[in-house]
Motif scaffolding. Structure first.
Motif, PDB file in Angstrom:
ATOM      1  N   UNK A   1      53.397 -64.727 -48.686  1.00  0.00           N
ATOM      2  CA  UNK A   1      54.691 -64.119 -49.047  1.00  0.00           C
ATOM      3  C   UNK A   1      54.599 -62.548 -49.234  1.00  0.00           C
ATOM      4  N   UNK A   2      53.562 -62.023 -49.790  1.00  0.00           N
ATOM      5  CA  UNK A   2      53.354 -60.523 -49.962  1.00  0.00           C
ATOM      6  C   UNK A   2      53.151 -59.927 -48.661  1.00  0.00           C
ATOM      7  N   UNK A   3      52.690 -60.612 -47.706  1.00  0.00           N
ATOM      8  CA  UNK A   3      52.454 -59.994 -46.117  1.00  0.00           C
ATOM      9  C   UNK A   3      53.741 -60.344 -45.275  1.00  0.00           C
ATOM     10  N   UNK A   4      54.786 -60.710 -45.885  1.00  0.00           N
ATOM     11  CA  UNK A   4      56.184 -61.095 -45.215  1.00  0.00           C
ATOM     12  C   UNK A   4      55.688 -62.276 -44.030  1.00  0.00           C
ATOM     13  N   UNK A   5      55.046 -63.335 -44.464  1.00  0.00           N
ATOM     14  CA  UNK A   5      54.886 -64.396 -43.582  1.00  0.00           C
ATOM     15  C   UNK A   5      54.913 -65.514 -44.385  1.00  0.00           C
ATOM     16  N   UNK A   6      55.018 -66.914 -43.540  1.00  0.00           N
ATOM     17  CA  UNK A   6      55.068 -68.055 -44.226  1.00  0.00           C
ATOM     18  C   UNK A   6      53.574 -68.417 -44.406  1.00  0.00           C
ATOM     19  N   UNK A   7      53.407 -69.613 -44.903  1.00  0.00           N
ATOM     20  CA  UNK A   7      52.086 -69.996 -45.017  1.00  0.00           C
ATOM     21  C   UNK A   7      51.590 -70.304 -43.324  1.00  0.00           C
TER      22      UNK A   7
ATOM     23  N   UNK B   1      48.365 -68.556 -41.690  1.00  0.00           N
ATOM     24  CA  UNK B   1      47.329 -69.544 -41.207  1.00  0.00           C
ATOM     25  C   UNK B   1      47.077 -69.233 -39.739  1.00  0.00           C
ATOM     26  N   UNK B   2      48.180 -69.056 -38.961  1.00  0.00           N
ATOM     27  CA  UNK B   2      47.684 -68.934 -37.459  1.00  0.00           C
ATOM     28  C   UNK B   2      47.060 -67.564 -37.305  1.00  0.00           C
ATOM     29  N   UNK B   3      47.639 -66.529 -38.196  1.00  0.00           N
ATOM     30  CA  UNK B   3      47.294 -65.132 -37.874  1.00  0.00           C
ATOM     31  C   UNK B   3      45.726 -65.136 -38.322  1.00  0.00           C
ATOM     32  N   UNK B   4      45.309 -65.598 -39.281  1.00  0.00           N
ATOM     33  CA  UNK B   4      43.954 -65.870 -39.601  1.00  0.00           C
ATOM     34  C   UNK B   4      43.133 -66.401 -38.606  1.00  0.00           C
TER      35      UNK B   4
ATOM     36  N   UNK C   1      43.761 -66.532 -35.380  1.00  0.00           N
ATOM     37  CA  UNK C   1      43.569 -65.561 -34.133  1.00  0.00           C
ATOM     38  C   UNK C   1      42.332 -64.521 -34.383  1.00  0.00           C
ATOM     39  N   UNK C   2      42.224 -64.191 -35.636  1.00  0.00           N
ATOM     40  CA  UNK C   2      41.124 -63.036 -35.996  1.00  0.00           C
ATOM     41  C   UNK C   2      39.785 -63.756 -36.029  1.00  0.00           C
ATOM     42  N   UNK C   3      39.813 -65.019 -36.335  1.00  0.00           N
ATOM     43  CA  UNK C   3      38.655 -65.916 -36.428  1.00  0.00           C
ATOM     44  C   UNK C   3      38.198 -65.979 -34.891  1.00  0.00           C
ATOM     45  N   UNK C   4      39.015 -66.355 -34.155  1.00  0.00           N
ATOM     46  CA  UNK C   4      38.773 -66.558 -32.527  1.00  0.00           C
ATOM     47  C   UNK C   4      38.414 -65.401 -31.745  1.00  0.00           C
TER      48      UNK C   4
ATOM     49  N   UNK D   1      47.877 -56.331 -38.711  1.00  0.00           N
ATOM     50  CA  UNK D   1      49.074 -55.495 -39.073  1.00  0.00           C
ATOM     51  C   UNK D   1      50.233 -56.059 -38.501  1.00  0.00           C
ATOM     52  N   UNK D   2      50.123 -57.428 -38.052  1.00  0.00           N
ATOM     53  CA  UNK D   2      51.380 -58.129 -37.347  1.00  0.00           C
ATOM     54  C   UNK D   2      52.552 -58.146 -38.260  1.00  0.00           C
ATOM     55  N   UNK D   3      53.372 -57.943 -37.308  1.00  0.00           N
ATOM     56  CA  UNK D   3      54.958 -57.969 -38.054  1.00  0.00           C
ATOM     57  C   UNK D   3      55.180 -56.720 -38.960  1.00  0.00           C
TER      58      UNK D   3
END
Length: 79
Positions: free
Chosen positions: A10-16, A20-23, A25-28, A63-65
């Motif tokens: 929520x602090x990142x202006x994202x849903x859970x 999760x998907x952003x994390x 993407x970074x891992x891959x 820095x997505x979003x």
């Protein structure tokens, strides 16, 4: 208990799920870089810019979003 999973996203202006998907993407992206760097260590003429070319990509993913990163669409080539 549920707030433990939602406060940070929520602090990142994202849903859970978005977080999760952003994390992942970074891992891959990091795994691709890791493989290229291993190959580069054995065959130095291959993937000479493997790390430097991906740093900008990782920065934009992290820095997505945020409003100043509108060119993210162009980075990934569209949909």
């Amino acid at each position: 208990m549920f707030k433990l999973f939602t406060n940070h996203p929520k602090k990142q202006n994202e849903t859970y799920i978005q977080h999760f998907c952003s994390a992942w993407k970074i891992i891959f992206c990091l795994k691709r870089i890791e493989i290229k760097c291993v190959i580069h260590s054995v065959l130095p003429f291959m993937y000479t810019d493997a790390l430097s070319s991906q740093l900008d990509c990782l920065y934009k993913i992290s820095r997505r979003g945020r409003p100043e990163d509108d060119e993210l669409y162009e980075t990934y080539g569209g949909d």
